[in-house]
Design an enzyme around this catalytic site. Structure first.
Site, PDB file in Angstrom:
ATOM      1  N   SER A  75       0.697  -1.329  -0.033  1.00 58.51           N
ATOM      2  CA  SER A  75      -0.139   0.099   0.092  1.00 58.51           C
ATOM      3  C   SER A  75       0.689   1.318   0.141  1.00 58.51           C
ATOM      4  CB  SER A  75      -0.998  -0.022   1.180  1.00 58.51           C
ATOM      5  OG  SER A  75      -0.355   0.020   2.380  1.00 58.51           O
TER       6      SER A  75
ATOM      7  N   THR B 204      -8.536   2.612  -4.092  1.00 58.96           N
ATOM      8  CA  THR B 204      -7.969   3.848  -3.731  1.00 58.96           C
ATOM      9  C   THR B 204      -8.419   4.884  -4.851  1.00 58.96           C
ATOM     10  OG1 THR B 204      -5.797   5.249  -3.576  1.00 58.96           O
ATOM     11  CG2 THR B 204      -5.712   3.228  -5.002  1.00 58.96           C
ATOM     12  N   ASP B 205      -8.517   6.364  -4.391  1.00 56.86           N
ATOM     13  CA  ASP B 205      -8.522   7.276  -5.153  1.00 56.86           C
ATOM     14  C   ASP B 205      -7.420   7.801  -6.223  1.00 56.86           C
ATOM     15  OD1 ASP B 205      -6.797   8.504  -3.546  1.00 56.86           O
ATOM     16  OD2 ASP B 205      -7.885  10.376  -3.110  1.00 56.86           O
ATOM     17  N   GLU B 206      -6.395   6.852  -5.929  1.00 55.92           N
ATOM     18  CA  GLU B 206      -5.078   7.338  -6.595  1.00 55.92           C
ATOM     19  C   GLU B 206      -5.094   6.741  -8.126  1.00 55.92           C
ATOM     20  OE1 GLU B 206      -1.455   6.930  -4.574  1.00 55.92           O
ATOM     21  OE2 GLU B 206      -2.475   7.152  -2.567  1.00 55.92           O
TER      22      GLU B 206
ATOM     23  N   TYR C  32       2.418   1.673  -7.478  1.00 54.34           N
ATOM     24  CA  TYR C  32       1.143   1.454  -6.658  1.00 54.34           C
ATOM     25  C   TYR C  32      -0.206   1.787  -7.070  1.00 54.34           C
ATOM     26  CZ  TYR C  32      -2.517   2.018  -2.804  1.00 54.34           C
ATOM     27  OH  TYR C  32      -3.660   2.177  -2.212  1.00 54.34           O
TER      28      TYR C  32
ATOM     29  N   LYS D 234      -3.170  -0.926  -8.229  1.00 52.97           N
ATOM     30  CA  LYS D 234      -4.448  -0.861  -7.854  1.00 52.97           C
ATOM     31  C   LYS D 234      -5.496  -0.763  -9.020  1.00 52.97           C
ATOM     32  CE  LYS D 234      -5.798  -0.972  -4.211  1.00 52.97           C
ATOM     33  NZ  LYS D 234      -6.047  -2.180  -3.104  1.00 52.97           N
TER      34      LYS D 234
ATOM     35  N   ASN E 184      -6.578   7.815   4.264  1.00 48.57           N
ATOM     36  CA  ASN E 184      -7.118   7.439   5.516  1.00 48.57           C
ATOM     37  C   ASN E 184      -5.885   7.997   6.473  1.00 48.57           C
ATOM     38  OD1 ASN E 184      -9.315   4.562   5.694  1.00 48.57           O
ATOM     39  ND2 ASN E 184      -8.709   6.009   4.006  1.00 48.57           N
TER      40      ASN E 184
ATOM     41  N   ARG F 169       9.035  13.388  -4.499  1.00 47.83           N
ATOM     42  CA  ARG F 169       8.894  12.013  -4.869  1.00 47.83           C
ATOM     43  C   ARG F 169       8.462  12.043  -6.450  1.00 47.83           C
ATOM     44  NH1 ARG F 169       3.347   9.699  -2.446  1.00 47.83           N
ATOM     45  NH2 ARG F 169       4.507   8.847  -0.764  1.00 47.83           N
TER      46      ARG F 169
ATOM     47  N   TYR G 250       5.758 -18.679  13.332  1.00 52.21           N
ATOM     48  CA  TYR G 250       5.229 -19.267  12.073  1.00 52.21           C
ATOM     49  C   TYR G 250       6.151 -20.364  11.612  1.00 52.21           C
ATOM     50  CZ  TYR G 250       0.807 -16.882  13.007  1.00 52.21           C
ATOM     51  OH  TYR G 250      -0.376 -16.384  13.515  1.00 52.21           O
TER      52      TYR G 250
HETATM   53  P1  NAD Z   1      -1.756  -1.847   5.126  1.00 52.57           P
HETATM   54  O1  NAD Z   1      -0.425  -1.732   4.232  1.00 52.57           O
HETATM   55  O2  NAD Z   1      -1.719  -1.254   6.398  1.00 52.57           O
HETATM   56  O3  NAD Z   1      -2.240  -3.260   5.238  1.00 52.57           O
HETATM   57  C1  NAD Z   1      -2.101  -4.100   4.057  1.00 52.57           C
HETATM   58  C2  NAD Z   1      -2.090  -5.460   4.725  1.00 52.57           C
HETATM   59  O4  NAD Z   1      -2.267  -6.552   3.877  1.00 52.57           O
HETATM   60  C3  NAD Z   1      -1.081  -6.188   5.707  1.00 52.57           C
HETATM   61  O5  NAD Z   1      -1.857  -6.594   7.170  1.00 52.57           O
HETATM   62  C4  NAD Z   1      -0.423  -6.985   4.956  1.00 52.57           C
HETATM   63  O6  NAD Z   1       0.222  -8.104   5.906  1.00 52.57           O
HETATM   64  C5  NAD Z   1      -1.252  -7.767   4.068  1.00 52.57           C
HETATM   65  N1  NAD Z   1      -0.911  -8.165   3.097  1.00 52.57           N
HETATM   66  C6  NAD Z   1       0.176  -7.675   2.129  1.00 52.57           C
HETATM   67  N2  NAD Z   1       0.256  -8.464   1.299  1.00 52.57           N
HETATM   68  C7  NAD Z   1      -0.238  -9.617   1.310  1.00 52.57           C
HETATM   69  C8  NAD Z   1      -0.548 -10.932   0.669  1.00 52.57           C
HETATM   70  N3  NAD Z   1       0.401 -11.052  -0.458  1.00 52.57           N
HETATM   71  N4  NAD Z   1      -1.321 -11.932   1.263  1.00 52.57           N
HETATM   72  C9  NAD Z   1      -2.122 -11.660   2.257  1.00 52.57           C
HETATM   73  N5  NAD Z   1      -1.990 -10.528   2.959  1.00 52.57           N
HETATM   74  C10 NAD Z   1      -1.020  -9.396   2.554  1.00 52.57           C
HETATM   75  O7  NAD Z   1      -2.863  -1.236   4.059  1.00 52.57           O
HETATM   76  P2  NAD Z   1      -4.053  -0.082   4.456  1.00 52.57           P
HETATM   77  O8  NAD Z   1      -3.478   1.140   4.493  1.00 52.57           O
HETATM   78  O9  NAD Z   1      -4.509  -0.615   5.861  1.00 52.57           O
HETATM   79  O10 NAD Z   1      -4.845  -0.454   3.043  1.00 52.57           O
HETATM   80  C11 NAD Z   1      -5.829  -1.561   2.899  1.00 52.57           C
HETATM   81  C12 NAD Z   1      -6.484  -1.457   1.448  1.00 52.57           C
HETATM   82  O11 NAD Z   1      -7.002  -0.063   1.559  1.00 52.57           O
HETATM   83  C13 NAD Z   1      -5.388  -1.400   0.475  1.00 52.57           C
HETATM   84  O12 NAD Z   1      -6.004  -2.450  -0.531  1.00 52.57           O
HETATM   85  C14 NAD Z   1      -5.095  -0.101  -0.156  1.00 52.57           C
HETATM   86  O13 NAD Z   1      -4.913  -0.302  -1.438  1.00 52.57           O
HETATM   87  C15 NAD Z   1      -6.377   0.545   0.173  1.00 52.57           C
HETATM   88  N6  NAD Z   1      -6.650   2.035   0.448  1.00 52.57           N
HETATM   89  C16 NAD Z   1      -5.580   2.375   1.454  1.00 52.57           C
HETATM   90  C17 NAD Z   1      -5.843   3.741   1.817  1.00 52.57           C
HETATM   91  C18 NAD Z   1      -4.974   4.402   2.846  1.00 52.57           C
HETATM   92  O14 NAD Z   1      -5.039   5.579   3.242  1.00 52.57           O
HETATM   93  N7  NAD Z   1      -4.219   3.861   3.658  1.00 52.57           N
HETATM   94  C19 NAD Z   1      -6.561   4.567   1.172  1.00 52.57           C
HETATM   95  C20 NAD Z   1      -7.504   3.969  -0.057  1.00 52.57           C
HETATM   96  C21 NAD Z   1      -7.440   2.544  -0.147  1.00 52.57           C
HETATM   97  P1  TYD Z   2       1.695   9.145   1.906  1.00 51.02           P
HETATM   98  O1  TYD Z   2       1.282   9.174   3.428  1.00 51.02           O
HETATM   99  O2  TYD Z   2       2.626   8.287   1.572  1.00 51.02           O
HETATM  100  O3  TYD Z   2       0.215   8.810   0.985  1.00 51.02           O
HETATM  101  P2  TYD Z   2      -0.084   8.723  -0.538  1.00 51.02           P
HETATM  102  O4  TYD Z   2       1.310   9.335  -1.088  1.00 51.02           O
HETATM  103  O5  TYD Z   2      -0.651   7.737  -0.995  1.00 51.02           O
HETATM  104  O6  TYD Z   2      -0.979  10.052  -0.660  1.00 51.02           O
HETATM  105  O7  TYD Z   2       1.855  10.382   1.705  1.00 51.02           O
HETATM  106  C1  TYD Z   2       0.972  11.569   1.652  1.00 51.02           C
HETATM  107  C2  TYD Z   2       1.760  13.108   1.181  1.00 51.02           C
HETATM  108  O8  TYD Z   2       2.562  13.033   2.095  1.00 51.02           O
HETATM  109  C3  TYD Z   2       1.941  12.850  -0.226  1.00 51.02           C
HETATM  110  O9  TYD Z   2       1.887  13.956  -0.941  1.00 51.02           O
HETATM  111  C4  TYD Z   2       3.523  12.510  -0.060  1.00 51.02           C
HETATM  112  C5  TYD Z   2       3.977  13.255   1.103  1.00 51.02           C
HETATM  113  N1  TYD Z   2       4.966  12.672   2.065  1.00 51.02           N
HETATM  114  C6  TYD Z   2       5.893  13.638   2.344  1.00 51.02           C
HETATM  115  O10 TYD Z   2       6.074  14.892   2.057  1.00 51.02           O
HETATM  116  N2  TYD Z   2       6.916  13.143   3.312  1.00 51.02           N
HETATM  117  C7  TYD Z   2       7.110  11.830   3.725  1.00 51.02           C
HETATM  118  O11 TYD Z   2       7.933  11.572   4.356  1.00 51.02           O
HETATM  119  C8  TYD Z   2       6.009  10.824   3.078  1.00 51.02           C
HETATM  120  C9  TYD Z   2       5.954   9.711   3.780  1.00 51.02           C
HETATM  121  C10 TYD Z   2       4.803  11.614   2.167  1.00 51.02           C
END
Ligand code: NAD
Ligand code: TYD
Length: 349
Positions: free
Chosen positions: A85, A130-132, A155, A159, A185, A286, A346
């Site tokens: 993610s 994701t919105d990305e 990424y 997705k 989130n 980035r 494990y």
């Molecule tokens: P995260 O990285 O915190 O968690 C991902 C989980 O997936 C982990 O527990 C990891 O162990 C598990 N995982 C990874 N590879 C795996 C595999 N091959 N088999 C089984 N399990 C596996 O991610 P998150 O932030 O909780 O995001 C969850 C979902 O929501 C993702 O699909 C992400 O694309 C989507 N999403 C996240 C955000 C965000 O802001 N975090 C926003 C929109 C959508």
């Molecule tokens: P991130 O939390 O990685 O989420 P996403 O890239 O999926 O939106 O990053 C949020 C924003 O913050 C993004 O514009 C990148 C920026 N960012 C920094 O400026 N410094 C950092 O160390 C990180 C991790 C992100």
């Protein structure tokens, strides 16, 4: 109802599982997770002994394993969150993102289709995205469900690809699917590689805060529990084959967000005003950095009555309180000690 949640040991998945166990005590919830660096069973410690919850360690990239699991378990539904993610990791290692996010999703679709064999009544495959996938916005406009896909990072490309496969299984085989595309989130238990928990951790340790570029990129932030509640609603009441955008109506430039976070942290840690802000360090941007994400969530509001429940100021305060109250969690996940523990636990079995 017997529901499979993938990626339940991660950030959003753990909040979703806790919410579902509370909201639907008659459901059986199976959490399938590989426990990568981002998966942490400590996120679920308070619910792990619930009689209707069980954890299975496994990899969604392993198609044969999934076929067996679906045969054994007779799931009524799948809510698929497992993914790699983090955008920066995808830039460093894109292949892993194809394996988990694309192949893993296709394996799950194949297993669900085989298990349900066209008996789709009461079944549902929910793909969390994701919105990305929509790429980047300029200074105005919002992503709607009909915005064309235009991913820029490995990424978001992975997705986007997985979203296309989910729709293809609906259109080709009639699999009852639903997809949601959510904005960024934030909240407790997020791995401290993402902006907010990384910066909270660095501020507490008085380490530099690496702001990419000029900090002018904009993200739309959503309280993680509001996402979990939206998923619950869409899973139960969303229309099959439909996509729902989920967002916080809450756009912040990175630099404004970081300055707000610095002020909150100074206050909470009893430090002189300006201490945290002095840690800001502007670093190389980035690669392929999307300028702005912002979601039009009006379909979800109109059709299913969902709105975010928490203001950003409230949510951020609560988030900071959680990390400061759980510094051992931060120390553990940043030291990697917990991962060695799981590997040992494990592999010794
Ligand atoms: P995260 O990285 O915190 O968690 C991902 C989980 O997936 C982990 O527990 C990891 O162990 C598990 N995982 C990874 N590879 C795996 C595999 N091959 N088999 C089984 N399990 C596996 O991610 P998150 O932030 O909780 O995001 C969850 C979902 O929501 C993702 O699909 C992400 O694309 C989507 N999403 C996240 C955000 C965000 O802001 N975090 C926003 C929109 C959508
Ligand atoms: P991130 O939390 O990685 O989420 P996403 O890239 O999926 O939106 O990053 C949020 C924003 O913050 C993004 O514009 C990148 C920026 N960012 C920094 O400026 N410094 C950092 O160390 C990180 C991790 C992100």
């Amino acid at each position: 109802m017997n529901i499979l949640i993938t990626g339940g040991a991660g950030f959003i998945g753990s909040h979703l599982i806790r919410h579902l166990l509370e909201a639907h005590p008659a459901y059986t919830i199976t959490n399938l997770d590989k426990l990568t660096y981002a998966g942490n069973l400590a996120n679920l410690r308070d619910v792990e002994s619930s009689p209707n919850y069980r954890f299975v360690r496994g990899d969604i990239a392993d198609g044969a394993f999934l076929m067996e699991l679906f045969k054994e378990q007779r799931f009524d539904g799948v809510i698929h969150l497992a993914a790699e993610s983090h955008v920066d990791r995808s830039i460093a290692n894109p292949t892993e993102f194809v394996v988990t996010n694309v192949l893993g999703t296709v394996n799950l679709l194949v297993a669900a289709r085989a298990a349900w064999e066209g008996q789709y009544d009461g079944k549902r495959f929910y793909h969390v995205s994701t919105d990305e996938v929509y790429g980047t916005l300029g200074s105005d406009g919002l992503f709607t469900e009909s915005t064309a896909y235009d991913p820029h990072s490995p990424y978001s490309a992975s997705k986007a690809s997985s979203d296309h496969f989910v729709r293809a299984f609906h259109d080709t085989y009639g699999l009852p699917v639903v997809i949601s595309n959510c904005s960024n989130n934030y909240g407790p238990c997020q791995f401290p590689e993402k902006l907010i928990p990384l910066f909270i951790n660095n501020i507490r340790l008085m380490k530099p805060l690496p702001v990419y570029g000029k900090g002018e990129n904009i993200r739309d932030w959503l309280w993680v529990l509001d996402h979990a509640k939206a998923i619950d609603l869409i899973y139960h009441r969303g229309t099959s084959g439909q996509t729902y955008n989920i967002g916080g109506h809450n756009e912040w430039t990175n630099i404004d967000l970081i300055k707000l976070l610095c002020r909150i942290m100074d206050r909470k840690l009893g430090r002189e005003a300006g201490t945290s802000q002095s840690l800001i360090s502007y670093v190389t941007d980035r690669a392929g950095h999307d300028l702005r994400y912002a979601i039009d969530a009006s379909r979800l509001q109109r059709e299913l009555g969902w709105t975010p429940s928490v203001t950003f100021e409230q949510g951020l305060e609560e988030t900071v309180d959680w990390y400061l109250g759980n510094q051992a969690w931060l120390d553990e996940v940043t030291s990697g000690a917990y991962q060695h523990y799981y590997e040992k636990m494990y592999t010794d079995r």
